[in-house]
Design a protein around this motif. Structure first.
Motif, mmCIF file in Angstrom:
data_model
loop_
_atom_site.group_PDB
_atom_site.id
_atom_site.type_symbol
_atom_site.label_atom_id
_atom_site.label_comp_id
_atom_site.label_asym_id
_atom_site.label_seq_id
_atom_site.Cartn_x
_atom_site.Cartn_y
_atom_site.Cartn_z
ATOM 1 N N HIS A 284 19.953 -57.587 -5.294
ATOM 2 C CA HIS A 284 21.275 -58.218 -5.216
ATOM 3 C C HIS A 284 22.031 -57.997 -6.531
ATOM 4 O O HIS A 284 23.218 -57.634 -6.534
ATOM 5 C CB HIS A 284 21.087 -59.716 -4.930
ATOM 6 N N LEU A 285 21.340 -58.182 -7.651
ATOM 7 C CA LEU A 285 21.994 -57.987 -8.957
ATOM 8 C C LEU A 285 22.400 -56.527 -9.148
ATOM 9 O O LEU A 285 23.468 -56.243 -9.689
ATOM 10 C CB LEU A 285 21.065 -58.432 -10.088
ATOM 11 N N ILE A 286 21.551 -55.598 -8.685
ATOM 12 C CA ILE A 286 21.904 -54.172 -8.813
ATOM 13 C C ILE A 286 23.185 -53.893 -8.012
ATOM 14 O O ILE A 286 24.083 -53.184 -8.460
ATOM 15 C CB ILE A 286 20.754 -53.275 -8.310
ATOM 16 N N GLY A 287 23.265 -54.492 -6.827
ATOM 17 C CA GLY A 287 24.450 -54.292 -5.991
ATOM 18 C C GLY A 287 25.727 -54.745 -6.698
ATOM 19 O O GLY A 287 26.789 -54.134 -6.550
ATOM 20 N N LEU A 288 25.624 -55.824 -7.460
ATOM 21 C CA LEU A 288 26.811 -56.344 -8.150
ATOM 22 C C LEU A 288 27.072 -55.629 -9.470
ATOM 23 O O LEU A 288 28.220 -55.367 -9.832
ATOM 24 C CB LEU A 288 26.638 -57.853 -8.403
ATOM 25 N N LEU A 289 26.004 -55.332 -10.202
ATOM 26 C CA LEU A 289 26.165 -54.806 -11.564
ATOM 27 C C LEU A 289 26.197 -53.281 -11.614
ATOM 28 O O LEU A 289 26.678 -52.708 -12.598
ATOM 29 C CB LEU A 289 25.015 -55.312 -12.451
ATOM 30 N N GLY A 290 25.689 -52.632 -10.543
ATOM 31 C CA GLY A 290 25.545 -51.173 -10.567
ATOM 32 C C GLY A 290 26.845 -50.446 -10.853
ATOM 33 O O GLY A 290 26.850 -49.410 -11.516
ATOM 34 N N ARG A 291 27.955 -50.970 -10.382
ATOM 35 C CA ARG A 291 29.226 -50.274 -10.581
ATOM 36 C C ARG A 291 29.852 -50.602 -11.938
ATOM 37 O O ARG A 291 30.903 -50.054 -12.288
ATOM 38 C CB ARG A 291 30.199 -50.635 -9.462
ATOM 39 N N ILE A 292 29.237 -51.512 -12.682
ATOM 40 C CA ILE A 292 29.817 -51.921 -13.979
ATOM 41 C C ILE A 292 29.069 -51.276 -15.143
ATOM 42 O O ILE A 292 29.676 -50.741 -16.057
ATOM 43 C CB ILE A 292 29.751 -53.472 -14.113
ATOM 44 N N VAL A 293 27.726 -51.351 -15.093
ATOM 45 C CA VAL A 293 26.942 -50.922 -16.259
ATOM 46 C C VAL A 293 26.581 -49.439 -16.141
ATOM 47 O O VAL A 293 26.736 -48.827 -15.077
ATOM 48 C CB VAL A 293 25.655 -51.775 -16.393
ATOM 49 N N ALA A 294 26.067 -48.857 -17.265
ATOM 50 C CA ALA A 294 25.710 -47.427 -17.259
ATOM 51 C C ALA A 294 24.381 -47.202 -16.561
ATOM 52 O O ALA A 294 24.241 -46.273 -15.776
ATOM 53 C CB ALA A 294 25.655 -46.906 -18.689
ATOM 54 N N ASP A 295 23.382 -48.018 -16.878
ATOM 55 C CA ASP A 295 22.095 -47.866 -16.187
ATOM 56 C C ASP A 295 21.302 -49.159 -16.243
ATOM 57 O O ASP A 295 21.540 -50.027 -17.081
ATOM 58 C CB ASP A 295 21.283 -46.693 -16.740
ATOM 59 N N ILE A 296 20.384 -49.242 -15.282
ATOM 60 C CA ILE A 296 19.629 -50.482 -15.088
ATOM 61 C C ILE A 296 18.140 -50.142 -15.028
ATOM 62 O O ILE A 296 17.737 -49.226 -14.299
ATOM 63 C CB ILE A 296 20.031 -51.168 -13.760
ATOM 64 N N THR A 297 17.331 -50.887 -15.779
ATOM 65 C CA THR A 297 15.877 -50.804 -15.629
ATOM 66 C C THR A 297 15.391 -52.171 -15.160
ATOM 67 O O THR A 297 15.753 -53.196 -15.754
ATOM 68 C CB THR A 297 15.192 -50.452 -16.963
ATOM 69 N N VAL A 298 14.613 -52.141 -14.098
ATOM 70 C CA VAL A 298 14.097 -53.413 -13.565
ATOM 71 C C VAL A 298 12.657 -53.574 -14.041
ATOM 72 O O VAL A 298 11.844 -52.646 -13.907
ATOM 73 C CB VAL A 298 14.138 -53.439 -12.021
ATOM 74 N N PHE A 299 12.366 -54.745 -14.600
ATOM 75 C CA PHE A 299 11.005 -55.063 -15.054
ATOM 76 C C PHE A 299 10.433 -56.145 -14.155
ATOM 77 O O PHE A 299 11.087 -57.182 -13.944
ATOM 78 C CB PHE A 299 11.032 -55.605 -16.488
ATOM 79 N N PRO A 300 9.213 -55.945 -13.632
ATOM 80 C CA PRO A 300 8.594 -57.044 -12.882
ATOM 81 C C PRO A 300 8.201 -58.191 -13.822
ATOM 82 O O PRO A 300 7.906 -57.963 -14.987
ATOM 83 C CB PRO A 300 7.356 -56.391 -12.253
ATOM 84 N N VAL A 301 8.241 -59.398 -13.277
ATOM 85 C CA VAL A 301 7.854 -60.591 -14.027
ATOM 86 C C VAL A 301 6.706 -61.249 -13.280
ATOM 87 O O VAL A 301 6.837 -61.539 -12.085
ATOM 88 C CB VAL A 301 9.032 -61.593 -14.118
ATOM 89 N N GLU A 302 5.620 -61.447 -13.931
ATOM 90 C CA GLU A 302 4.449 -62.158 -13.387
ATOM 91 C C GLU A 302 3.704 -61.379 -12.302
ATOM 92 O O GLU A 302 2.503 -61.475 -12.178
ATOM 93 C CB GLU A 302 4.821 -63.559 -12.876
ATOM 94 N N GLN A 303 4.437 -60.641 -11.443
ATOM 95 C CA GLN A 303 3.765 -59.896 -10.368
ATOM 96 C C GLN A 303 4.364 -58.494 -10.261
ATOM 97 O O GLN A 303 5.599 -58.344 -10.200
ATOM 98 C CB GLN A 303 3.956 -60.639 -9.041
ATOM 99 N N GLU A 304 3.514 -57.485 -10.236
ATOM 100 C CA GLU A 304 4.019 -56.107 -10.172
ATOM 101 C C GLU A 304 4.709 -55.842 -8.834
ATOM 102 O O GLU A 304 4.423 -56.506 -7.835
ATOM 103 C CB GLU A 304 2.867 -55.124 -10.383
ATOM 104 N N PHE A 305 5.596 -54.862 -8.810
ATOM 105 C CA PHE A 305 6.285 -54.511 -7.566
ATOM 106 C C PHE A 305 5.338 -53.748 -6.648
ATOM 107 O O PHE A 305 4.523 -52.930 -7.111
ATOM 108 C CB PHE A 305 7.505 -53.630 -7.851
ATOM 109 N N SER A 306 5.496 -53.956 -5.347
ATOM 110 C CA SER A 306 4.766 -53.138 -4.384
ATOM 111 C C SER A 306 5.441 -51.755 -4.335
ATOM 112 O O SER A 306 6.573 -51.581 -4.826
ATOM 113 C CB SER A 306 4.832 -53.790 -2.992
ATOM 114 N N THR A 307 4.775 -50.808 -3.717
ATOM 115 C CA THR A 307 5.355 -49.466 -3.598
ATOM 116 C C THR A 307 6.694 -49.525 -2.863
ATOM 117 O O THR A 307 7.677 -48.889 -3.255
ATOM 118 C CB THR A 307 4.375 -48.535 -2.839
#
Ligand SMILES: Cc1cc2nc3c(=O)[nH]c(=O)nc-3n(C[C@H](O)[C@H](O)[C@H](O)COP(=O)(O)OP(=O)(O)OC[C@H]3O[C@@H](n4cnc5c(N)ncnc54)[C@H](O)[C@@H]3O)c2cc1C
Length: 299
Positions: A154-177
């Protein structure tokens, strides 16, 4: 006996007190000094106040309220609210007890952040959660989003058109594939390792995931939860919505006659959740004040 006691002096409570004062309704405004945007240096998306420090907003509001003889402000917390419509008693932290015909709850919420070392220190300064409030200030720069996946998308959808690039870090639990692929399909980079710390540096925020480090302009928190700042919804047995917020109607009426609510702690059932916004909190405060005045005029 006050006509109204407004508990909380953020945007919702300050506006409620202003409206009541202008209508010559004896009003007590209480403030324990715990503001949701208490660490924020500049607020945004507030017309005519875009970039104003929240502390300045509050002090201007208080200076203007001082012109209204019917508004009294006390810098003290409220501890309990008892009674019913037309006759409530509010017990204050300094031992005083005050009586009122109606109550407006404007005590807001607190943000419980995920347990990432250093995050609390950056909150409101270099770590945020609301793209509407703080996205534009990161235009053309790199940011990090601290998981989990659905909210990060959801945040990427809102911020993607504003910022240059986004890195998402998992918190507490790793992302599934699947989660990882989904985030990458939205144009974000995904860090495999869990975020272990964040720290301020001259260029922004150093985000650590074990031995990996990346510096970004700011971080947006996709997890975390909201907690009522004060216990009055429970004390008064108010009806809550699935979001955990107090249910109000168009005029801020709660399920208890004579008790009104405004700001981040309450919303109408037609909305999916509370809208964290200075202007919307102030607007809700004004509506609740009108609701109080209507109720006091009722035969
Ligand atoms: C990091 C961050 C940045 C934000 N930036 C923006 C922005 O740029 N623009 C924007 O529009 N919105 C922004 N917001 C949202 C905004 O801060 C809130 O929507 C707004 O403050 C809600 O107002 P409120 O009056 O409901 O609550 P608050 O502002 O939280 O005020 C609550 C009041 O209740 C008082 N209180 C609590 N308990 C008691 C008690 N027991 N007795 C007496 N008083 C009590 C507190 O002292 C305070 O006066 C931001 C929020 C955060 C967390």
């Amino acid at each position: 006996m006050y006509d109204a006691i407004v508990i909380g002096a953020g945007p919702a409570g300050l506006q409620a007190a202003l409206t009541l004062g202008r209508m010559h309704r004896p009003t007590l405004l209480l403030d324990s000094g715990e503001y949701r945007n208490g660490t924020v240096l500049h607020m945004h998306n507030v017309v005519a106040n875009d970039g104003t420090p929240p502390a300045e907003f509050r002090s201007t509001a208080r200076a203007q309220l001082a012109e209204y003889a019917d508004v009294e402000i006390r810098d003290v917390g409220a501890q309990t609210v008892t009674g019913g419509e037309g006759a409530f008693t509010v017990l204050l932290a300094d031992g005083a007890s005050v009586d009122t015909k109606s109550v407006i709850l404007a005590t807001g919420v607190a943000d419980d952040l995920p347990p990432v070392p250093g995050l609390q220190d950056l909150w409101g300064v270099k770590a945020f959660s609301c793209p509407f409030c703080d996205g534009h200030e990161h235009a053309g720069r790199s940011i990090a989003i601290l998981g989990p996946a659905p909210r990060a998308e959801h945040l990427i959808g809102l911020l993607g058109r504003i910022v240059a690039d986004i890195t998402v870090f998992p918190v507490e639990q790793e992302f599934s594939t699947d989660e990882r692929q989904s985030l990458e399909s939205l144009g974000a980079r995904v860090n495999a390792g869990l975020v272990t710390a964040v720290a301020s540096d001259a260029d922004g925020v150093r985000v650590s995931a074990g031995d990996d480090e990346q510096t970004v302009a700011g971080v947006f928190v996709a997890s975390g939860s909201l907690r009522h700042r004060a216990p009055f919804a429970d004390q008064l047995g108010l009806h809550l919505l699935p979001s955990g917020s107090i249910e109000i109607d168009d005029f801020g009426r709660t399920s208890a006659p004579g008790v009104f609510a405004a700001g981040d702690l309450a919303h109408r059932a037609s909305l999916p959740g509370p809208m964290a916004s200075v202007l919307l909190a102030a607007a809700a405060g004004q509506l609740a004040a009108v609701g109080v005045i209507q109720s006091l005029m009722a035969p």
